[in-house]
Design an enzyme around this catalytic site. Structure first.
Site, PDB file in Angstrom:
ATOM      1  CE  LYS A   1      -3.760  -0.376   2.751  1.00 61.75           C
ATOM      2  NZ  LYS A   1      -4.393  -0.658   4.081  1.00 61.75           N
TER       3      LYS A   1
HETATM    4  C1  E4P Z   1      -7.590   0.213   5.011  1.00 63.67           C
HETATM    5  O1  E4P Z   1      -6.801  -0.081   4.254  1.00 63.67           O
HETATM    6  C2  E4P Z   1      -7.729   1.476   5.712  1.00 63.67           C
HETATM    7  O2  E4P Z   1      -6.494   1.885   6.141  1.00 63.67           O
HETATM    8  C3  E4P Z   1      -8.687   1.266   6.820  1.00 63.67           C
HETATM    9  O3  E4P Z   1      -9.768   0.523   6.359  1.00 63.67           O
HETATM   10  C4  E4P Z   1      -9.148   2.527   7.463  1.00 63.67           C
HETATM   11  O4  E4P Z   1     -10.169   2.175   8.349  1.00 63.67           O
HETATM   12  P1  E4P Z   1     -10.622   3.122   9.537  1.00 63.67           P
HETATM   13  O5  E4P Z   1     -11.287   4.302   8.933  1.00 63.67           O
HETATM   14  O6  E4P Z   1     -11.554   2.272  10.338  1.00 63.67           O
HETATM   15  O7  E4P Z   1      -9.376   3.468  10.303  1.00 63.67           O
END
Ligand code: E4P
Length: 227
Positions: A86
């Site tokens: 990522k």
């Molecule tokens: C996923 O890749 C994101 O970083 C994550 O789903 C963010 O989720 P949150 O808004 O619950 O922190």
């Protein structure tokens, strides 16, 4: 739609992979921080639980493209096939995505709040783009609508990038995007459990158990009766 676990708690990952048809696990630096453990140890353990080749997402930390690529190489070296790196969907991230594409490393443009961020990440060659549904809702916009628009843009412009919708807080958000046909969704364990948390389901299952016990005896199963 692929279904992934958005968590790094290994007990939870083991439990969910045992019960549900799970396609992989996604992490980010905040998710890893919640475990309080060494990231190398946690990510290696997660790879062991889900098995080789299954999707495992880990995020590059630096904010410059060269640093992101260095992190990406180290992540893939540790976690092997099926690993997706990522990279934040910022200008240096788009550059890193292009470099990762050339090296054959799978990438995901993350931290996506707007359709044009997703468009740029996809055009740079990202394999996935990760829009944050609930965080967009919390800003007063329509998170599900933004993801639908991203999916439309990818389809319309024939970009070979899959939506990995993230940051879900309830089943309705997931259901709407599942019905819309997005490629993948990553959800926290509680959100996945909530897909089937329903008194009507528990009631129906309980009725079947009671009725069969009345017919065949307490605790008896088909295997007991049919031999
Ligand atoms: C996923 O890749 C994101 O970083 C994550 O789903 C963010 O989720 P949150 O808004 O619950 O922190």
């Amino acid at each position: 739609m692929k279904l992934l676990i958005d968590d790094a708690n290994v007990q939870e990952i083991r439990r969910l992979c045992d019960l549900y048809p799970i396609d992989g696990v996604t992490t980010n630096p905040s998710i890893l921080a919640k475990t309080g453990r060494d990231p190398k140890e946690v990510l290696t353990e997660i790879r062991g639980i889900i098995g080789p080749g299954k999707l495992l997402f880990a995020q590059a930390i630096p904010l410059d493209a060269e640093g992101m690529v260095r992190d990406a190489r180290a992540i893939v070296k540790l976690l092997g096939e099926g690993t997706v790196v990522k990279v934040p969907s910022i200008p240096e991230g788009f550059k890193a995505i292009r470099m990762l594409r050339e090296e054959g490393i799978l990438s995901c443009g993350t931290v996506v709040y707007t359709p044009l961020q997703a468009y740029l990440a996809a055009k740079a060659g990202a394999d996935y783009v990760a829009p944050y549904v609930n965080r967009i809702d919390n800003m007063g916009f329509d998170g599900v609508g933004v993801v639908e628009q991203i999916q439309d843009i990818l389809t319309l412009h024939q970009l070979d990038t899959q939506v990995l919708a993230a940051s879900f807080k309830n089943s309705q958000q997931v259901l709407t995007l599942c019905a819309y046909g997005i490629g993948s969704a990553t959800c926290a364990p509680a959100v996945i459990d909530a897909f089937v948390k329903n008194p009507a389901i528990d009631g129906a299952v309980g009725d079947f158990i009671r009725d069969f016990a009345g017919l065949a005896g307490e605790g008896k199963t088909m295997a007991d009766l049919l031999g």
